[in-house]
Structures are given as structure tokens and as C-alpha cells.
Design a protein around this motif. Structure first.
Motif, PDB file in Angstrom:
ATOM      1  N   ARG A 182       0.835  -1.201   0.000  1.00 30.97           N
ATOM      2  CA  ARG A 182       0.000   0.000   0.000  1.00 30.97           C
ATOM      3  C   ARG A 182       0.869   1.249   0.000  1.00 30.97           C
ATOM      4  O   ARG A 182       0.507   2.274  -0.580  1.00 30.97           O
ATOM      5  N   GLY A 183       2.026   1.187   0.640  1.00 32.23           N
ATOM      6  CA  GLY A 183       2.945   2.328   0.623  1.00 32.23           C
ATOM      7  C   GLY A 183       3.380   2.671  -0.793  1.00 32.23           C
ATOM      8  O   GLY A 183       3.470   3.853  -1.158  1.00 32.23           O
ATOM      9  N   LYS A 187       2.468   6.261  -2.526  1.00 31.50           N
ATOM     10  CA  LYS A 187       3.521   7.110  -3.088  1.00 31.50           C
ATOM     11  C   LYS A 187       3.236   7.407  -4.568  1.00 31.50           C
ATOM     12  O   LYS A 187       3.392   8.544  -5.021  1.00 31.50           O
ATOM     13  N   SER A 188       2.789   6.390  -5.284  1.00 29.26           N
ATOM     14  CA  SER A 188       2.511   6.556  -6.713  1.00 29.26           C
ATOM     15  C   SER A 188       1.367   7.534  -6.968  1.00 29.26           C
ATOM     16  O   SER A 188       1.466   8.387  -7.845  1.00 29.26           O
ATOM     17  N   ILE A 189       0.287   7.406  -6.216  1.00 27.65           N
ATOM     18  CA  ILE A 189      -0.867   8.283  -6.462  1.00 27.65           C
ATOM     19  C   ILE A 189      -0.512   9.740  -6.172  1.00 27.65           C
ATOM     20  O   ILE A 189      -1.002  10.649  -6.827  1.00 27.65           O
ATOM     21  N   LEU A 191      -7.513   5.364   0.385  1.00 27.64           N
ATOM     22  CA  LEU A 191      -6.517   4.283   0.445  1.00 27.64           C
ATOM     23  C   LEU A 191      -5.794   4.276   1.793  1.00 27.64           C
ATOM     24  O   LEU A 191      -5.574   3.217   2.386  1.00 27.64           O
ATOM     25  N   ILE A 192      -5.457   5.456   2.276  1.00 25.72           N
ATOM     26  CA  ILE A 192      -4.763   5.573   3.567  1.00 25.72           C
ATOM     27  C   ILE A 192      -5.690   5.146   4.709  1.00 25.72           C
ATOM     28  O   ILE A 192      -5.295   4.370   5.589  1.00 25.72           O
ATOM     29  N   PHE A 199      -3.205  -8.406  -2.501  1.00 27.07           N
ATOM     30  CA  PHE A 199      -1.864  -7.880  -2.789  1.00 27.07           C
ATOM     31  C   PHE A 199      -1.536  -8.088  -4.264  1.00 27.07           C
ATOM     32  O   PHE A 199      -0.977  -7.205  -4.923  1.00 27.07           O
ATOM     33  N   TYR A 200      -1.833  -9.269  -4.768  1.00 25.63           N
ATOM     34  CA  TYR A 200      -1.621  -9.577  -6.184  1.00 25.63           C
ATOM     35  C   TYR A 200      -2.442  -8.636  -7.052  1.00 25.63           C
ATOM     36  O   TYR A 200      -1.944  -8.064  -8.021  1.00 25.63           O
TER      37      TYR A 200
END
Length: 156
Positions: free
Chosen positions: A13-14, A18-20, A95-96, A137-138
Motif C-alpha cells: 500500500r505504501g 507514493k505513486s498516487i 486508500l490511507i 496484494f496480487y
């Protein structure tokens, strides 16, 4: 082992968080040639499916705003959207918050059986919360790769 699983969730999720935060809002809705969805859809879809795989399949109330199902559930696409989807900042916040809810409610419950087996669109059947959680996760990684491919296509 459970602690390792939750640490892995934090890592996965990190990366997504970071990407978003690095994607400019003005690029979020571009659907490059050869793609069906855009960057916004992929981030929203990650949030929606995670919610469904962790909370929805157990019969618990899903906390995400109802509009996430309309905009981001499996089979949806931006070409069919009616209305305004959430901003990247709003999706990032969800998401957070979702990561925190999972961290608060899931420990100790990974072996808990689902009220009924859940079969996803790929035909994979899950019997426990841990199975759906690990699959998430996948799923998240698949969509992060899609986001990277869309971003590269936009930049080229």
C-alpha cells in the motif's frame, strides 16, 4: 507469520500511496490508445476491490463511499461514467484510511471462514478472510503495473 503479512500490506500500500501522490491530476483521466481505463480508474479500483475482498465478502459494512462501486467496480470503465468521480486526493485519502481500518480490524481474523465461499471473476474460490486478503496484494500489484503502463503511454 501474521505480522509479516501485515508488514507486507504496509509495503504494497505504501507503493500505491507514493505513486498516487506523484501523478498529476490532469493526467488521471487520459485513456491512451489500446487501453480501456485510465489512471484514476485503476487507483479507485484498487480501493474498491480491497474493500470488497476484506470487508464485503465477510458481510461487514463497506466504508468506502457508495460511488466507488459505481465508478470503480469490476467491469466499469470511464467511458461509461455519469457524474464526476473522486479526485486523486480523495482516492488517496480513502486508500490511507482503508489501510488503517484493515490494520485495526483484521489481525487475529485471517483464519476466519467467510460466511460463504467467494469466487472472483477469474474463477478462484476463497474460503477465508486471509485468502481474500492475500489475493488483494496480487490484485493491487496488477493494477499498479497498469498505472505504470498508462503513465508511460501518456508520456510517450
Amino acid at each position: 507469520m501474521e505480522q509479516t503479512i501485515f508488514q507486507h500490506m504496509q509495503v504494497v500500500r505504501g507503493i500505491t500511496e507514493k505513486s498516487i501522490q506523484q501523478i498529476p491530476e490532469e493526467l488521471a483521466d487520459i485513456v491512451p490508445t489500446g487501453f480501456t481505463n485510465n489512471i484514476r480508474w485503476n487507483f479507485g479500483h484498487i480501493a474498491y476491490i480491497q474493500e470488497k475482498l476484506v470487508f464485503g465478502v465477510t458481510g461487514e459494512k463497506m466504508i468506502l463511499p457508495e460511488e466507488y462501486e459505481v465508478f470503480f467496480s469490476a467491469g466499469t470503465k470511464p467511458a461509461d461514467w455519469i457524474g464526476t468521480p473522486p479526485t486523486l486526493v480523495e482516492i488517496s485519502g480513502e486508500l490511507i484510511a482503508q489501510k488503517q481500518r484493515i490494520g485495526d480490524s483484521l489481525p487475529g481474523n485471517l483464519q476466519k471462514r467467510l460466511p460463504e465461499p467467494f469466487t472472483n471473476r477469474s474463477g478462484i474460490t476463497f474460503h477465508t478472510i486471509g485468502e481474500t486478503f492475500l489475493f488483494s496484494f496480487y490484485h493491487e500489484a496488477l493494477h499498479m503495473e497498469s498505472i505504470k503502463r498508462i503513465y508511460r503511454a501518456i508520456k510517450n
